[in-house]
Design a protein around this motif. Structure first.
Motif, PDB file in Angstrom:
ATOM      1  N   ALA A  68       0.814  -1.215   0.000  1.00 30.98           N
ATOM      2  CA  ALA A  68       0.000   0.000   0.000  1.00 30.98           C
ATOM      3  C   ALA A  68       0.851   1.270   0.000  1.00 30.98           C
ATOM      4  N   LEU A  69       2.153   1.129   0.231  1.00 32.10           N
ATOM      5  CA  LEU A  69       3.045   2.288   0.223  1.00 32.10           C
ATOM      6  C   LEU A  69       3.350   2.762  -1.195  1.00 32.10           C
ATOM      7  N   GLU A  70       3.188   1.896  -2.180  1.00 38.30           N
ATOM      8  CA  GLU A  70       3.585   2.243  -3.548  1.00 38.30           C
ATOM      9  C   GLU A  70       2.889   3.481  -4.090  1.00 38.30           C
ATOM     10  N   PRO A  71       1.551   3.584  -4.026  1.00 36.81           N
ATOM     11  CA  PRO A  71       0.938   4.809  -4.547  1.00 36.81           C
ATOM     12  C   PRO A  71       1.361   6.057  -3.789  1.00 36.81           C
ATOM     13  N   MET A  72       1.657   5.917  -2.505  1.00 35.75           N
ATOM     14  CA  MET A  72       2.152   7.064  -1.739  1.00 35.75           C
ATOM     15  C   MET A  72       3.541   7.466  -2.213  1.00 35.75           C
ATOM     16  N   LEU A  73       4.360   6.481  -2.545  1.00 33.78           N
ATOM     17  CA  LEU A  73       5.693   6.767  -3.066  1.00 33.78           C
ATOM     18  C   LEU A  73       5.596   7.442  -4.432  1.00 33.78           C
ATOM     19  N   GLU A  74       4.684   6.998  -5.249  1.00 38.22           N
ATOM     20  CA  GLU A  74       4.472   7.640  -6.548  1.00 38.22           C
ATOM     21  C   GLU A  74       4.097   9.108  -6.377  1.00 38.22           C
ATOM     22  N   GLU A  75       3.173   9.357  -5.436  1.00 33.05           N
ATOM     23  CA  GLU A  75       2.764  10.735  -5.161  1.00 33.05           C
ATOM     24  C   GLU A  75       3.940  11.553  -4.643  1.00 33.05           C
ATOM     25  N   LEU A  76       4.765  10.965  -3.797  1.00 28.30           N
ATOM     26  CA  LEU A  76       5.913  11.680  -3.252  1.00 28.30           C
ATOM     27  C   LEU A  76       6.893  12.077  -4.345  1.00 28.30           C
ATOM     28  N   ILE A  77       7.192  11.178  -5.262  1.00 23.78           N
ATOM     29  CA  ILE A  77       8.132  11.511  -6.343  1.00 23.78           C
ATOM     30  C   ILE A  77       7.563  12.614  -7.223  1.00 23.78           C
ATOM     31  N   ARG A  78       6.265  12.574  -7.502  1.00 25.41           N
ATOM     32  CA  ARG A  78       5.641  13.672  -8.254  1.00 25.41           C
ATOM     33  C   ARG A  78       5.804  14.990  -7.508  1.00 25.41           C
ATOM     34  N   ASN A  79       5.683  14.958  -6.195  1.00 24.83           N
ATOM     35  CA  ASN A  79       5.840  16.174  -5.409  1.00 24.83           C
ATOM     36  C   ASN A  79       7.280  16.661  -5.389  1.00 24.83           C
ATOM     37  N   PHE A  80       8.232  15.749  -5.396  1.00 24.43           N
ATOM     38  CA  PHE A  80       9.635  16.154  -5.503  1.00 24.43           C
ATOM     39  C   PHE A  80       9.890  16.830  -6.850  1.00 24.43           C
ATOM     40  N   GLU A  81       9.335  16.279  -7.904  1.00 24.63           N
ATOM     41  CA  GLU A  81       9.522  16.878  -9.225  1.00 24.63           C
ATOM     42  C   GLU A  81       8.891  18.266  -9.290  1.00 24.63           C
ATOM     43  N   ARG A  82       7.717  18.403  -8.700  1.00 20.98           N
ATOM     44  CA  ARG A  82       7.055  19.710  -8.645  1.00 20.98           C
ATOM     45  C   ARG A  82       7.875  20.683  -7.808  1.00 20.98           C
ATOM     46  N   ARG A  83       8.399  20.217  -6.695  1.00 22.67           N
ATOM     47  CA  ARG A  83       9.238  21.045  -5.827  1.00 22.67           C
ATOM     48  C   ARG A  83      10.454  21.551  -6.593  1.00 22.67           C
ATOM     49  N   GLN A  84      11.118  20.674  -7.325  1.00 20.67           N
ATOM     50  CA  GLN A  84      12.299  21.075  -8.087  1.00 20.67           C
ATOM     51  C   GLN A  84      11.934  22.106  -9.158  1.00 20.67           C
ATOM     52  N   GLU A  85      10.841  21.862  -9.852  1.00 24.76           N
ATOM     53  CA  GLU A  85      10.408  22.752 -10.932  1.00 24.76           C
ATOM     54  C   GLU A  85      10.101  24.151 -10.405  1.00 24.76           C
ATOM     55  N   MET A  86       9.368  24.226  -9.306  1.00 25.96           N
ATOM     56  CA  MET A  86       8.978  25.525  -8.760  1.00 25.96           C
ATOM     57  C   MET A  86      10.166  26.228  -8.105  1.00 25.96           C
ATOM     58  N   LEU A  87      11.046  25.460  -7.456  1.00 18.33           N
ATOM     59  CA  LEU A  87      12.242  26.051  -6.858  1.00 18.33           C
ATOM     60  C   LEU A  87      13.156  26.635  -7.931  1.00 18.33           C
ATOM     61  N   ALA A  88      13.262  25.930  -9.052  1.00 19.67           N
ATOM     62  CA  ALA A  88      14.090  26.421 -10.154  1.00 19.67           C
ATOM     63  C   ALA A  88      13.577  27.754 -10.683  1.00 19.67           C
ATOM     64  N   LEU A  89      12.260  27.893 -10.780  1.00 16.17           N
ATOM     65  CA  LEU A  89      11.679  29.158 -11.245  1.00 16.17           C
ATOM     66  C   LEU A  89      11.883  30.263 -10.217  1.00 16.17           C
ATOM     67  N   SER A  90      11.693  29.919  -8.941  1.00 18.13           N
ATOM     68  CA  SER A  90      11.825  30.912  -7.885  1.00 18.13           C
ATOM     69  C   SER A  90      13.261  31.402  -7.742  1.00 18.13           C
ATOM     70  N   GLU A  91      14.209  30.466  -7.823  1.00 17.18           N
ATOM     71  CA  GLU A  91      15.622  30.804  -7.638  1.00 17.18           C
ATOM     72  C   GLU A  91      16.335  31.135  -8.945  1.00 17.18           C
ATOM     73  N   LYS A  92      15.606  30.996 -10.048  1.00 15.13           N
ATOM     74  CA  LYS A  92      16.177  31.260 -11.376  1.00 15.13           C
ATOM     75  C   LYS A  92      17.441  30.435 -11.617  1.00 15.13           C
ATOM     76  N   THR A  93      17.367  29.167 -11.199  1.00 15.07           N
ATOM     77  CA  THR A  93      18.468  28.228 -11.379  1.00 15.07           C
ATOM     78  C   THR A  93      17.877  26.933 -11.907  1.00 15.07           C
ATOM     79  N   GLU A  94      18.082  26.640 -13.170  1.00 16.00           N
ATOM     80  CA  GLU A  94      17.368  25.562 -13.843  1.00 16.00           C
ATOM     81  C   GLU A  94      17.594  24.202 -13.193  1.00 16.00           C
ATOM     82  N   SER A  95      18.839  23.873 -12.862  1.00 17.38           N
ATOM     83  CA  SER A  95      19.155  22.520 -12.379  1.00 17.38           C
ATOM     84  C   SER A  95      19.365  22.493 -10.866  1.00 17.38           C
ATOM     85  N   ILE A  96      18.575  23.235 -10.134  1.00 22.69           N
ATOM     86  CA  ILE A  96      18.706  23.262  -8.681  1.00 22.69           C
ATOM     87  C   ILE A  96      18.163  21.959  -8.089  1.00 22.69           C
TER      88      ILE A  96
END
Length: 257
Positions: A68-96
């Motif tokens: 039952a942890l698998e779908p939660m892990l999938e959601e977590l990785i999506r959130n990490f990707e979203r976090r990276q994307e938004m942080l890159a825009l905020s910090e103006k650093t593409e590969s942060i």
């Protein structure tokens, strides 16, 4: 509730699960205090990444079936990707990186926990996506445990003898120990010194805060992953932070050649 750690109460468990749903609705209609829309989006993404991680950990601590942890892990990785994307825009650093694993011990631990969950649940696809976020930020080939966790699952990793944080030394020594008993002893040593080493982490001693606190579980998941990947005997390890049933799950569900 068939909890895996004694500190978790049913009230704390239920309250967090309710909160994890209510916070989504709340932030649909509210904004984080910020200096720009980009910063607000970054703060929002960080919040939901943190909630997703805590939900996964408290669910494991609370005793859910490991599958039952698998779908939660999938959601977590999506959130990490979203976090990276938004942080890159905020910090103006593409590969942060979404985690500053060289500077902050608790963020490094978060990395190895999440990578370990991907490995033990046999979700190589999620591990590839997660590692790519940090590789792109320059962490590839910089830390021994980082590479030793990934190299058994992902191709073309680097061999490195340096590492960022001393707390992981016994774990790395266990990988390269010539004697099997010594390797097991080092794994035990790592588990015993794990919790004290994180006294500066925001989650340290959270079990003392009661049902209204932030406790979701204390897990050295990376110790189990190293035992699984490198064939270390963990049969004598009986420590609260060692995720023995996760390792057993990984072994019993290992893909056949």
């Amino acid at each position: 509730m068939n909890k895996r750690q004694k500190f978790l109460t049913e009230a704390r468990y239920v309250d967090f699960l309710v909160y994890s749903e209510e916070t989504k609705e709340f932030w649909d209609h509210n904004t984080f205090e910020s200096d720009s829309p980009e910063q607000e989006a970054s703060l929002r993404a960080t919040h939901f990444k943190n909630v997703a991680l805590k939900k996964l950990l408290i669910s494991y601590t609370g005793g859910v079936e490991i599958s039952a942890l698998e779908p939660m892990l999938e959601e977590l990785i999506r959130n990490f990707e979203r976090r990276q994307e938004m942080l890159a825009l905020s910090e103006k650093t593409e590969s942060i990186s979404p985690l500053a694993i060289d500077d902050w011990l608790d963020e490094y631990e978060e990395f190895v926990q999440v990578a370990s969950l991907c490995i033990l649940l046999h979700r190589t696809d999620l591990l590839e996506r997660f590692a790519a976020l940090l590789d792109a930020a320059g962490y590839c080939g910089q830390d021994a445990l980082y590479e030793d966790l990934l190299c058994k699952v992902l191709p073309d990793r680097e061999d490195i003898d340096d590492w960022y944080h001393d707390v992981y030394t016994p774990l790395l020594q266990a990988i390269y120990a010539d004697d099997k008993e010594v390797a097991s002893d080092l794994l035990t040593e790592y588990c015993e010194q794990w919790y004290p080493a994180f006294k500066q982490a925001p989650w340290h001693d959270s079990h003392l805060q009661g049902d209204e606190g932030s406790y979701v579980g204390y897990w050295a998941i990376e110790a189990g992953t190293i035992a699984y990947l490198y064939g270390i005997d963990d049969s004598q390890i009986d420590h609260m932070v060692y995720p023995k049933d996760l390792v057993e799950y990984a072994r019993s569900h290992a893909p056949t050649a």
